[in-house]
Design an enzyme around this catalytic site. Structure first.
Site, PDB file in Angstrom:
ATOM      1  N   GLU A  96      19.474  23.612 -28.159  1.00  0.00           N
ATOM      2  CA  GLU A  96      18.553  22.671 -27.523  1.00  0.00           C
ATOM      3  C   GLU A  96      19.229  21.387 -27.065  1.00  0.00           C
ATOM      4  O   GLU A  96      18.848  20.818 -26.046  1.00  0.00           O
ATOM      5  CB  GLU A  96      17.403  22.338 -28.487  1.00  0.00           C
ATOM      6  CG  GLU A  96      16.305  21.532 -27.813  1.00  0.00           C
ATOM      7  CD  GLU A  96      15.172  21.210 -28.766  1.00  0.00           C
ATOM      8  OE1 GLU A  96      14.140  20.720 -28.275  1.00  0.00           O
ATOM      9  OE2 GLU A  96      15.310  21.424 -29.973  1.00  0.00           O
ATOM     10  N   ASP A 111      15.729  23.611 -32.239  1.00  0.00           N
ATOM     11  CA  ASP A 111      14.429  23.883 -31.619  1.00  0.00           C
ATOM     12  C   ASP A 111      13.484  24.394 -32.698  1.00  0.00           C
ATOM     13  O   ASP A 111      13.197  25.583 -32.802  1.00  0.00           O
ATOM     14  CB  ASP A 111      14.604  24.921 -30.516  1.00  0.00           C
ATOM     15  CG  ASP A 111      13.397  24.992 -29.595  1.00  0.00           C
ATOM     16  OD1 ASP A 111      12.488  24.163 -29.751  1.00  0.00           O
ATOM     17  OD2 ASP A 111      13.367  25.878 -28.722  1.00  0.00           O
ATOM     18  N   LYS A 152      20.834  19.469 -32.048  1.00  0.00           N
ATOM     19  CA  LYS A 152      19.377  19.315 -31.984  1.00  0.00           C
ATOM     20  C   LYS A 152      18.764  20.708 -32.047  1.00  0.00           C
ATOM     21  O   LYS A 152      18.992  21.535 -31.171  1.00  0.00           O
ATOM     22  CB  LYS A 152      18.975  18.605 -30.697  1.00  0.00           C
ATOM     23  CG  LYS A 152      17.487  18.272 -30.604  1.00  0.00           C
ATOM     24  CD  LYS A 152      17.196  17.529 -29.299  1.00  0.00           C
ATOM     25  CE  LYS A 152      15.778  16.966 -29.300  1.00  0.00           C
ATOM     26  NZ  LYS A 152      14.758  18.013 -29.374  1.00  0.00           N
TER      27      LYS A 152
END
Length: 318
Positions: free
Chosen positions: A164, A25, A23
């Site tokens: 993240e 950012d 994931k």
């Protein structure tokens, strides 16, 4: 078209039917390559092509494709949303080209929605991914990150490396434009929230609020009934140009009354200039307390890729 969205989860799902990705950012975008031209749009279908001239080179890859991905800016080797704010709000191409030399961005491509005029959204993730890999997209400003079978292991690695979090996707899932689906699930390490600004206060000692510098903003989260619950005051991160730019935006939307559905404590309300809840900002916080207050929040930047209506769907960040 708006991108498909993931639902929040406490941990990555296990099982062979799931695949897992890092994931990032960054800023979610759709990149449309057609007839030798590149068009980049945000989650809210805003044209942000001018902000990211590095992606122009995708025009020379294939005649027709539509990519889903995330634009990231690196700071000390890691994606940083705060660093990305220097790029994502730029509307003048010449300025963006100058910034590309000092604050370059990279497009992390994780889905393929159209290829040579064929809509692929009805195909399972496995088919779209196979085609995406076969395209062999690799450039100075774009890449196709790896996927992983073990979500728990990836979650630990991302925690160790300061990333993240993890996004998990069901291999058989179709792509549902504009919808939030349990077939995509996200787990984040850092507590970041997208919140709406409902008021601002001048910096202490800077004089009247109409002429002072920005000292803090009062923010809210969805209250579950279409309104906004007061979530606290954010002052950290607003020094210098960041605060000046935000204050310039907030002054366009000043209001006589607070936009929050609950009562703002007097120490916070006194001296506050209220604004219409139109600007969404990203904050990092130690925690969200039981009474929905942000503890020790820090301002990261304006989320021009989100509008307040989207926060009514998801109270926990982008």
């Amino acid at each position: 078209m708006r991108p498909m969205l993931a639902t929040a989860a406490d941990r990555p799902p296990a099982g062979r039917e799931w695949v897992h990705e890092v994931k990032w950012d960054g800023m979610r975008v759709l990149v449309d390559v057609r007839d030798g031209r590149v068009s980049v749009t945000s989650r809210t279908e805003r044209d942000v092509t001018a902000a990211f001239p590095e992606l122009d080179g995708l025009a020379g890859t294939y005649e027709d494709l539509l990519l889903d991905g995330e634009v990231v800016a690196l700071e000390d080797g890691l994606p940083s949303f705060h660093a990305l704010t220097e790029r994502m709000h730029v509307t003048k191409r010449r300025q963006a080209e100058r910034l590309a030399g000092t604050r370059p961005v990279t497009l992390m491509v994780f889905d393929l929605l159209r290829l040579f005029g064929q809509d692929l959204t009805g195909q399972p993730w496995t088919a779209r991914r196979r085609l995406l890999v076969e395209l062999d997209l690799a450039g100075r400003a774009w890449q196709v990150p790896q996927v992983h079978d073990d979500g728990a292991a990836l979650l630990q690695v991302t925690a160790d490396e300061g990333l993240e979090g993890v996004v998990s996707k069901r291999r058989s899932a179709r792509y549902l434009p504009g919808r939030r689906s349990p077939d995509w699930r996200k787990v984040a390490h850092r507590r970041t929230y997208s919140v709406v600004v409902g008021g601002w206060r001048a910096e202490a000692g800077s004089g009247a609020s109409s002429a002072g510098r920005l000292g803090a903003v009062l923010v809210g989260l969805p209250d579950g009934a279409g309104g906004w619950r007061y979530a606290g005051r954010v002052g950290s991160g607003l020094a210098g140009s960041a605060g000046t730019a935000l204050l310039r935006r907030l002054r366009r939307d000043e209001s006589d009354t607070p936009p929050f559905s609950d009562v703002v404590p007097r120490p916070d309300a006194d001296g506050t200039t209220w604004v219409e809840p139109r600007v969404v900002v990203e904050v990092r916080t130690l925690m969200l307390t039981a009474d929905h207050r942000l503890r020790q929040p820090t301002y990261l930047g304006v989320r021009s890729d989100l509008d307040p209506a989207e926060l009514q769907e998801v109270p926990h960040g982008g």
